[in-house]
Every structure is written in structure tokens, then in C-alpha cells.
Design a protein around this motif. Sequence first.
Motif, mmCIF file in Angstrom:
data_model
loop_
_atom_site.group_PDB
_atom_site.id
_atom_site.type_symbol
_atom_site.label_atom_id
_atom_site.label_comp_id
_atom_site.label_asym_id
_atom_site.label_seq_id
_atom_site.Cartn_x
_atom_site.Cartn_y
_atom_site.Cartn_z
ATOM 1 N N VAL A 128 -16.007 -1.875 6.349
ATOM 2 C CA VAL A 128 -14.724 -2.574 6.156
ATOM 3 C C VAL A 128 -13.915 -1.937 5.019
ATOM 4 O O VAL A 128 -14.484 -1.528 4.008
ATOM 5 C CB VAL A 128 -15.028 -4.063 5.833
ATOM 6 C CG1 VAL A 128 -13.806 -4.781 5.262
ATOM 7 C CG2 VAL A 128 -15.561 -4.776 7.069
ATOM 8 N N ILE A 129 -12.610 -1.881 5.188
ATOM 9 C CA ILE A 129 -11.729 -1.450 4.089
ATOM 10 C C ILE A 129 -10.984 -2.663 3.535
ATOM 11 O O ILE A 129 -10.229 -3.327 4.252
ATOM 12 C CB ILE A 129 -10.710 -0.388 4.553
ATOM 13 C CG1 ILE A 129 -11.431 0.857 5.074
ATOM 14 C CG2 ILE A 129 -9.760 -0.022 3.388
ATOM 15 C CD1 ILE A 129 -10.492 1.934 5.618
ATOM 16 N N LEU A 130 -11.255 -2.933 2.270
ATOM 17 C CA LEU A 130 -10.494 -3.955 1.525
ATOM 18 C C LEU A 130 -9.514 -3.178 0.648
ATOM 19 O O LEU A 130 -9.920 -2.535 -0.322
ATOM 20 C CB LEU A 130 -11.445 -4.798 0.665
ATOM 21 C CG LEU A 130 -10.812 -5.651 -0.442
ATOM 22 C CD1 LEU A 130 -9.756 -6.606 0.088
ATOM 23 C CD2 LEU A 130 -11.887 -6.444 -1.194
ATOM 24 N N ALA A 131 -8.245 -3.193 1.027
ATOM 25 C CA ALA A 131 -7.253 -2.384 0.313
ATOM 26 C C ALA A 131 -6.631 -3.164 -0.832
ATOM 27 O O ALA A 131 -6.132 -4.267 -0.636
ATOM 28 C CB ALA A 131 -6.158 -1.939 1.281
ATOM 29 N N TYR A 132 -6.675 -2.568 -2.020
ATOM 30 C CA TYR A 132 -5.901 -3.112 -3.129
ATOM 31 C C TYR A 132 -4.461 -2.700 -2.808
ATOM 32 O O TYR A 132 -4.032 -1.606 -3.149
ATOM 33 C CB TYR A 132 -6.287 -2.453 -4.439
ATOM 34 C CG TYR A 132 -7.598 -2.822 -5.078
ATOM 35 C CD1 TYR A 132 -8.824 -2.476 -4.508
ATOM 36 C CD2 TYR A 132 -7.613 -3.462 -6.318
ATOM 37 C CE1 TYR A 132 -10.012 -2.775 -5.148
ATOM 38 C CE2 TYR A 132 -8.804 -3.758 -6.965
ATOM 39 C CZ TYR A 132 -10.000 -3.409 -6.368
ATOM 40 O OH TYR A 132 -11.177 -3.694 -7.020
ATOM 41 N N SER A 133 -3.743 -3.560 -2.129
ATOM 42 C CA SER A 133 -2.435 -3.156 -1.595
ATOM 43 C C SER A 133 -1.323 -3.333 -2.605
ATOM 44 O O SER A 133 -0.559 -2.412 -2.884
ATOM 45 C CB SER A 133 -2.107 -3.991 -0.353
ATOM 46 O OG SER A 133 -3.079 -3.785 0.643
ATOM 47 N N ALA A 134 -1.180 -4.566 -3.091
ATOM 48 C CA ALA A 134 -0.138 -4.868 -4.066
ATOM 49 C C ALA A 134 -0.805 -4.908 -5.423
ATOM 50 O O ALA A 134 -1.243 -5.949 -5.911
ATOM 51 C CB ALA A 134 0.526 -6.192 -3.740
#
Length: 335
Positions: free
Chosen positions: A200-206
Motif C-alpha cells: 500500500v502507498i500512504l502518500a503524505y499529500s498535503a
Amino acid sequence: QFPTVSSRSAVETPVVRPRRLRTSEPMRRLVRETSVEPRQLVLPVFVNETLSEPKPIASMPGVVQHTFASLLDAAREAADLGLGGIMLFGVPAEKDATGSGSLDPDGVLNRAVREVREAVGDRLTVMADLCLDEFTDHGHCGVLTADGTVDNDATLEIYAAMAVAQAEAGAHVVAPSGMMDGQVAVIRDALDDAGFTDVVILAYSAKYASAFYGPFRDAVDSSLDGDRRTYQQDPANALEGIREALLDVDEGADMVMVKPAMGYLDVLRQVKDAVDVPVAAYNVSGEYAMVEAAAANGWINREAAILESLISIRRAGADVVLTYWAAEAARLLRG
Ligand code: PBG
């Protein structure tokens, strides 16, 4: 939509009395809109390969840099408490310009992922921070060009290899936190090519360029001199945070994150409404340190402030909360 207030509420003796629903704890419990559960909490942890015993972090009372042994105890405890996951950060003995320790299968973070995964199996979601800042001697999240700016595309190649190394070590989730453009797409591609289609990719987006990461820099013995404002976001911008989250979902992120949490609850709510994947929020080191410091001075009720922080983040839209209080909160919630 907001509830309409009828003219009845304006008569001298109130007919509408919202306080009725607050008269007792069972009543309040009945109508409570939001809850926090241990399964929604992720514990961030630091492991330092040079230590022979856990080392307290001065600016984060109650948090330590772990040895491998104490890390495994913390991971087992997190699993026993029913937490959602553990997020691993490594503090390497040696740093260099390209952060090569991040790719070494025996480097501190990859070794930590492997050992934690062996210790907890599938009882706990094992997450790895995917960023170069702990591994570079200049402390930036990527490699630098000759003039000292962070080289986005050269960094992407390293992130791709780092993702595969973390997956090989057994990470269930990789969490790119470097704010390079296109990072989610290259990581997804690299994982899929290597056969890790289920990672799984948990993106630190903001992710904002925030003063509230101050204590974290102590926690990872950061060598950063300067700031990250050319890649992390300007705290003044909300729309940009939504755009980053939408881009990451488009690139293949399975979950997105808003960070920090408490000062960015509006961004969190807007991201939650804009995407159709689970949303995480990171209750960061400075948010932790402020409550701990105030509580240590007797200026705030520590346990109440912890639970209020977490419920606020959940209410604003977080499905998952990363918090240094995860284990303690789980204990408090169980009573
Ligand atoms: C980068 C990273 C940081 C944090 C998590 N991942 C530091 C930064 O971006 O400067 C901060 C977490 C916290 O403050 O609790 N690897």
C-alpha cells in the motif's frame, strides 16, 4: 446543510433546548457524532542503530529513540493494544550526500521493518517512512544539484529503489513524505514491477513546511540547516493541498495524508470531501510537545487535551490518525 433555526427559538423562554441532549453521560454518549478507536491510530517510532539502550528525546517527553530490542517490544505492545499500525523512522549511524543507507537491506530502517514484521506478522500494519532526510548528511528530503537545490527527478529514482527495499523487508505500507512531484507514480510503478502489487502507498499529500516539526528534527538527529519551503507547502494554501491529494490519488495512492493535523483541520476536511480513499492526518511532534509542556507545567489537563486533540482530528475528517500518544490513547479509551 445547516439546520434551519425556526422563529420559535427567538421567543423569550426557549422552546428549543439543545442542552437536553447534554444532561447525562449516557445521553451525551448516545448522540456523540464522532469516536476514536485504537484501530484508527498509528504509532510513529524512531529506531537508532547506534544505541545500546533507549534514549529519551528531550523535546518530546515520553518518546524515545529505540534500540532494535525496545522497538520490538513497542511493536508487540502496539499490536496487543489493537492499534492500526506502526510507522517506522530510522536514525542511521552514517549519513551521506545521497542517503545510501536508505537502500541498504541492512540499513537501520530496512532492518527495523524486517524485524518488526517478523515480530508482529500481520497483527499490526507495518509502515515505513519513505524519505531521504534521515539518511542525507545535508538533511534534505532528496539529493541536491550542484547549486544546492533539491533535484526532484534524480530523487525519484532513489525513492523507487527505496520503496522496493522497504517492500522486500516486509513493509505492508510505504509512506512517501518527501513532497517530490511524481513520487507516488514512480513508487507504484517500481513496486508493481518488482511484484509488490499488494504493498500500500500512504502518500503524505498535503504536507506543509511547518514549524511544528521542530521536535521531530531532534528525534531523528536531523542535520538540516535551512528549511524545506521549496518542496513542502506554504501554510497559507488550502486549495494547493487538495490539488496535491487529488494528484496523488490519480498517481495511485491508496491513502492520502494531511500534515500537520491541528493547524490544518480545514485542509483535512476539504481533502476528505474531495477524495474517495481513506484520509490520514499526522498529529506531529510540535503538537505533541506543546500539550506535554503545558501539562508538565500544570497549565492543562493532559489526558483531556490528548483525547480532545484526537477527537478534533477525527471530527475534521481523518479516518486514520498518526500520533505519538497512540498507545496511551488506546489505554485511555479502554478505560
Ligand atoms: C520527513 C518527515 C518529517 C516528519 C515526518 N516525516 C519531518 C519533515 O518533513 O521535516 C515530521 C513528523 C513530526 O514532526 O512529528 N521524513
